[in-house]
Scaffold this motif. Structure first.
Motif, PDB file in Angstrom:
ATOM      1  N   LEU A  17       0.834  -1.204   0.000  1.00 21.78           N
ATOM      2  CA  LEU A  17       0.000   0.000   0.000  1.00 21.78           C
ATOM      3  C   LEU A  17       0.875   1.264   0.000  1.00 21.78           C
ATOM      4  O   LEU A  17       0.605   2.222  -0.736  1.00 21.78           O
ATOM      5  CB  LEU A  17      -0.911  -0.010   1.223  1.00 21.78           C
ATOM      6  CG  LEU A  17      -1.827   1.214   1.395  1.00 21.78           C
ATOM      7  CD1 LEU A  17      -2.770   1.349   0.207  1.00 21.78           C
ATOM      8  CD2 LEU A  17      -2.610   1.116   2.701  1.00 21.78           C
ATOM      9  N   VAL A  18       1.942   1.256   0.803  1.00 15.56           N
ATOM     10  CA  VAL A  18       2.848   2.408   0.854  1.00 15.56           C
ATOM     11  C   VAL A  18       3.534   2.608  -0.490  1.00 15.56           C
ATOM     12  O   VAL A  18       3.620   3.737  -1.008  1.00 15.56           O
ATOM     13  CB  VAL A  18       3.889   2.224   1.975  1.00 15.56           C
ATOM     14  CG1 VAL A  18       4.963   3.301   1.894  1.00 15.56           C
ATOM     15  CG2 VAL A  18       3.211   2.238   3.338  1.00 15.56           C
ATOM     16  N   LEU A  19       4.034   1.522  -1.076  1.00 14.72           N
ATOM     17  CA  LEU A  19       4.689   1.618  -2.377  1.00 14.72           C
ATOM     18  C   LEU A  19       3.723   2.091  -3.453  1.00 14.72           C
ATOM     19  O   LEU A  19       4.072   2.928  -4.313  1.00 14.72           O
ATOM     20  CB  LEU A  19       5.276   0.257  -2.771  1.00 14.72           C
ATOM     21  CG  LEU A  19       6.506  -0.197  -1.976  1.00 14.72           C
ATOM     22  CD1 LEU A  19       6.892  -1.619  -2.377  1.00 14.72           C
ATOM     23  CD2 LEU A  19       7.672   0.758  -2.196  1.00 14.72           C
ATOM     24  N   GLY A  20       2.494   1.597  -3.396  1.00 17.63           N
ATOM     25  CA  GLY A  20       1.499   2.018  -4.388  1.00 17.63           C
ATOM     26  C   GLY A  20       1.159   3.494  -4.256  1.00 17.63           C
ATOM     27  O   GLY A  20       1.015   4.207  -5.257  1.00 17.63           O
ATOM     28  N   THR A  21       1.052   3.952  -3.002  1.00 18.88           N
ATOM     29  CA  THR A  21       0.757   5.383  -2.779  1.00 18.88           C
ATOM     30  C   THR A  21       1.895   6.260  -3.273  1.00 18.88           C
ATOM     31  O   THR A  21       1.677   7.297  -3.905  1.00 18.88           O
ATOM     32  CB  THR A  21       0.506   5.626  -1.283  1.00 18.88           C
ATOM     33  OG1 THR A  21      -0.564   4.790  -0.827  1.00 18.88           O
ATOM     34  CG2 THR A  21       0.152   7.080  -1.028  1.00 18.88           C
ATOM     35  N   TRP A  22       3.143   5.842  -2.977  1.00 18.14           N
ATOM     36  CA  TRP A  22       4.307   6.617  -3.434  1.00 18.14           C
ATOM     37  C   TRP A  22       4.375   6.670  -4.952  1.00 18.14           C
ATOM     38  O   TRP A  22       4.629   7.708  -5.538  1.00 18.14           O
ATOM     39  CB  TRP A  22       5.585   5.983  -2.872  1.00 18.14           C
ATOM     40  CG  TRP A  22       6.830   6.639  -3.416  1.00 18.14           C
ATOM     41  CD1 TRP A  22       7.424   7.756  -2.972  1.00 18.14           C
ATOM     42  CD2 TRP A  22       7.586   6.192  -4.543  1.00 18.14           C
ATOM     43  NE1 TRP A  22       8.532   8.069  -3.735  1.00 18.14           N
ATOM     44  CE2 TRP A  22       8.644   7.113  -4.722  1.00 18.14           C
ATOM     45  CE3 TRP A  22       7.476   5.100  -5.409  1.00 18.14           C
ATOM     46  CZ2 TRP A  22       9.593   6.968  -5.732  1.00 18.14           C
ATOM     47  CZ3 TRP A  22       8.414   4.960  -6.419  1.00 18.14           C
ATOM     48  CH2 TRP A  22       9.462   5.893  -6.582  1.00 18.14           C
ATOM     49  N   TRP A  23       4.101   5.514  -5.597  1.00 14.84           N
ATOM     50  CA  TRP A  23       4.155   5.472  -7.065  1.00 14.84           C
ATOM     51  C   TRP A  23       3.080   6.369  -7.676  1.00 14.84           C
ATOM     52  O   TRP A  23       3.327   7.102  -8.639  1.00 14.84           O
ATOM     53  CB  TRP A  23       3.960   4.024  -7.544  1.00 14.84           C
ATOM     54  CG  TRP A  23       3.931   3.922  -9.047  1.00 14.84           C
ATOM     55  CD1 TRP A  23       4.976   3.806  -9.897  1.00 14.84           C
ATOM     56  CD2 TRP A  23       2.754   3.943  -9.864  1.00 14.84           C
ATOM     57  NE1 TRP A  23       4.556   3.750 -11.195  1.00 14.84           N
ATOM     58  CE2 TRP A  23       3.177   3.837 -11.224  1.00 14.84           C
ATOM     59  CE3 TRP A  23       1.381   4.034  -9.600  1.00 14.84           C
ATOM     60  CZ2 TRP A  23       2.290   3.837 -12.283  1.00 14.84           C
ATOM     61  CZ3 TRP A  23       0.512   4.020 -10.672  1.00 14.84           C
ATOM     62  CH2 TRP A  23       0.958   3.928 -11.990  1.00 14.84           C
ATOM     63  N   ALA A  24       1.864   6.329  -7.100  1.00 15.27           N
ATOM     64  CA  ALA A  24       0.773   7.145  -7.630  1.00 15.27           C
ATOM     65  C   ALA A  24       1.082   8.636  -7.471  1.00 15.27           C
ATOM     66  O   ALA A  24       0.816   9.441  -8.372  1.00 15.27           O
ATOM     67  CB  ALA A  24      -0.530   6.788  -6.908  1.00 15.27           C
ATOM     68  N   SER A  25       1.659   9.010  -6.328  1.00 14.53           N
ATOM     69  CA  SER A  25       1.996  10.409  -6.113  1.00 14.53           C
ATOM     70  C   SER A  25       3.080  10.869  -7.076  1.00 14.53           C
ATOM     71  O   SER A  25       2.991  11.954  -7.664  1.00 14.53           O
ATOM     72  CB  SER A  25       2.455  10.604  -4.664  1.00 14.53           C
ATOM     73  OG  SER A  25       2.895  11.929  -4.453  1.00 14.53           O
ATOM     74  N   ASP A  26       4.109  10.037  -7.257  1.00 13.40           N
ATOM     75  CA  ASP A  26       5.197  10.398  -8.171  1.00 13.40           C
ATOM     76  C   ASP A  26       4.699  10.490  -9.615  1.00 13.40           C
ATOM     77  O   ASP A  26       5.079  11.403 -10.362  1.00 13.40           O
ATOM     78  CB  ASP A  26       6.312   9.358  -8.060  1.00 13.40           C
ATOM     79  CG  ASP A  26       7.489   9.693  -8.955  1.00 13.40           C
ATOM     80  OD1 ASP A  26       8.171  10.691  -8.686  1.00 13.40           O
ATOM     81  OD2 ASP A  26       7.712   8.952  -9.954  1.00 13.40           O
ATOM     82  N   TYR A  27       3.814   9.581  -9.982  1.00 13.60           N
ATOM     83  CA  TYR A  27       3.274   9.592 -11.345  1.00 13.60           C
ATOM     84  C   TYR A  27       2.440  10.851 -11.589  1.00 13.60           C
ATOM     85  O   TYR A  27       2.516  11.480 -12.646  1.00 13.60           O
ATOM     86  CB  TYR A  27       2.423   8.347 -11.569  1.00 13.60           C
ATOM     87  CG  TYR A  27       1.755   8.296 -12.933  1.00 13.60           C
ATOM     88  CD1 TYR A  27       2.474   7.901 -14.052  1.00 13.60           C
ATOM     89  CD2 TYR A  27       0.421   8.684 -13.086  1.00 13.60           C
ATOM     90  CE1 TYR A  27       1.877   7.868 -15.304  1.00 13.60           C
ATOM     91  CE2 TYR A  27      -0.176   8.673 -14.338  1.00 13.60           C
ATOM     92  CZ  TYR A  27       0.550   8.258 -15.440  1.00 13.60           C
ATOM     93  OH  TYR A  27      -0.045   8.234 -16.678  1.00 13.60           O
ATOM     94  N   ALA A  28       1.657  11.236 -10.563  1.00 13.98           N
ATOM     95  CA  ALA A  28       0.820  12.426 -10.707  1.00 13.98           C
ATOM     96  C   ALA A  28       1.670  13.686 -10.844  1.00 13.98           C
ATOM     97  O   ALA A  28       1.377  14.571 -11.657  1.00 13.98           O
ATOM     98  CB  ALA A  28      -0.120  12.548  -9.508  1.00 13.98           C
ATOM     99  N   LEU A  29       2.763  13.759 -10.034  1.00 12.13           N
ATOM    100  CA  LEU A  29       3.626  14.935 -10.116  1.00 12.13           C
ATOM    101  C   LEU A  29       4.329  15.025 -11.463  1.00 12.13           C
ATOM    102  O   LEU A  29       4.533  16.123 -12.002  1.00 12.13           O
ATOM    103  CB  LEU A  29       4.670  14.905  -8.988  1.00 12.13           C
ATOM    104  CG  LEU A  29       4.131  15.123  -7.573  1.00 12.13           C
ATOM    105  CD1 LEU A  29       5.249  14.945  -6.548  1.00 12.13           C
ATOM    106  CD2 LEU A  29       3.519  16.522  -7.440  1.00 12.13           C
ATOM    107  N   ARG A  30       4.708  13.873 -12.041  1.00 10.85           N
ATOM    108  CA  ARG A  30       5.411  13.882 -13.325  1.00 10.85           C
ATOM    109  C   ARG A  30       4.483  14.090 -14.509  1.00 10.85           C
ATOM    110  O   ARG A  30       4.890  14.600 -15.548  1.00 10.85           O
ATOM    111  CB  ARG A  30       6.187  12.578 -13.509  1.00 10.85           C
ATOM    112  CG  ARG A  30       7.432  12.510 -12.631  1.00 10.85           C
ATOM    113  CD  ARG A  30       8.294  11.276 -12.914  1.00 10.85           C
ATOM    114  NE  ARG A  30       7.694  10.063 -12.374  1.00 10.85           N
ATOM    115  CZ  ARG A  30       7.092   9.128 -13.114  1.00 10.85           C
ATOM    116  NH1 ARG A  30       6.997   9.286 -14.426  1.00 10.85           N
ATOM    117  NH2 ARG A  30       6.593   8.056 -12.547  1.00 10.85           N
ATOM    118  N   SER A  31       3.237  13.736 -14.346  1.00  9.45           N
ATOM    119  CA  SER A  31       2.299  13.832 -15.474  1.00  9.45           C
ATOM    120  C   SER A  31       1.578  15.173 -15.541  1.00  9.45           C
ATOM    121  O   SER A  31       1.067  15.557 -16.590  1.00  9.45           O
ATOM    122  CB  SER A  31       1.257  12.702 -15.392  1.00  9.45           C
ATOM    123  OG  SER A  31       0.502  12.807 -14.189  1.00  9.45           O
TER     124      SER A  31
END
Length: 205
Positions: A17-31
Motif C-alpha cells: 500500500l505504501v509503495l502504491g501510494t508513493w508510485w501514484a503520487s510520483d506519477y501524478a507529479l510527473r504527469s
C-alpha cells in the motif's frame, strides 16, 4: 508458523500500500505540468483614475492627503506612479504645505513621495508665517516627518526674500530652512526688519 502468517500478510499488504501510494503520487507529479514561479516584471497590476488617499492620526484627524489624475501600482518595486500629484500636509501645530508636480512616486510604505517635473512646494501663509514657495526639478516629501528636501537646484521665495542654491531642506515642524551651495541670496529689508523687531517665534522663515 500458522500464528505468524496473518501478521506477515498484513505487513506485506501495508508495504504494498505504501509503495502504491508513493508510485501514484510520483506519477501524478510527473504527469501534471506545474506552472513556473510567476516572473515579477515592471507591469502594473492595479491602477486608478482621479484618486484620493488620506492618512489620519490616532484621533482620526486627516494629516496627509495625496491625490492625482491617475495612479498605477507596480509589483516589482511596490511603488505607485502618479500623474499630476498633489500632496497636502496638515500636521497639528504646523503650517499647511502643498506640493505639486508633473509626476510623482509614492513608495510601498508611504513614507516617501518623490515629485518630478515642475516640482513646486508651498507653505501656506498664516498669522505667524509668510508664504514659503519652493521650486525645483525634483522635491522629496517625507510626510511622516513633515520634511521636504532636494539635492537639485532650487529657488526658494520666503516672503519678499529669494534664495537660489543646489540643495534645500525644509522642516515644517521646526520651520527650519536650509539652502546649501547658495549662489544667489536676496533678503528684503522688510523681512529683515520684521525678524529683528518680531518675537522669537517669528525668527523662523
Amino acid at each position: 508458523m500458522k500464528d505468524r502468517l496473518p501478521s506477515l500478510v498484513a505487513v506485506l499488504l501495508l508495504g504494498l500500500l505504501v509503495l502504491g501510494t508513493w508510485w501514484a503520487s510520483d506519477y501524478a507529479l510527473r504527469s501534471i505540468e506545474v506552472d513556473p514561479p510567476r516572473r515579477v516584471t515592471h507591469e502594473r497590476d492595479s491602477w486608478s483614475d482621479r484618486f484620493t488617499m488620506v492618512r489620519t492620526d490616532p484621533a482620526g484627524r486627516a494629516i496627509n492627503r495625496l491625490e492625482g489624475t491617475a495612479m498605477e501600482h507596480f509589483p516589482d518595486t511596490g511603488a505607485y506612479e502618479i500623474t499630476s500629484p498633489r500632496a497636502v500636509g496638515h500636521q497639528p501645530n504646523a503650517p499647511i504645505t502643498e506640493g505639486t508636480a508633473d509626476h510623482g512616486t509614492l513608495d510601498e510604505r508611504g513614507d516617501r513621495i518623490v515629485l518630478n517635473g515642475n516640482a513646486h512646494l508651498k507653505r501656506l501663509p498664516d498669522a505667524d508665517h509668510q508664504l514659503l514657495d519652493v521650486r525645483s526639478t525634483q522635491l522629496i516629501i517625507e510626510p511622516n516627518r513633515d520634511l521636504v528636501h532636494t539635492d537639485q537646484p532650487a529657488l526658494v521665495v520666503n516672503g519678499h526674500s529669494t534664495l537660489r542654491g543646489k540643495g534645500m531642506r525644509y522642516d515644517n515642524r521646526t520651520r527650519q530652512l536650509t539652502v546649501t551651495a547658495a549662489s544667489d541670496v536676496k533678503i528684503s529689508g522688510e523681512d529683515q526688519a520684521a525678524r529683528n523687531a518680531g518675537p522669537k517665534k517669528n525668527a523662523q522663515p
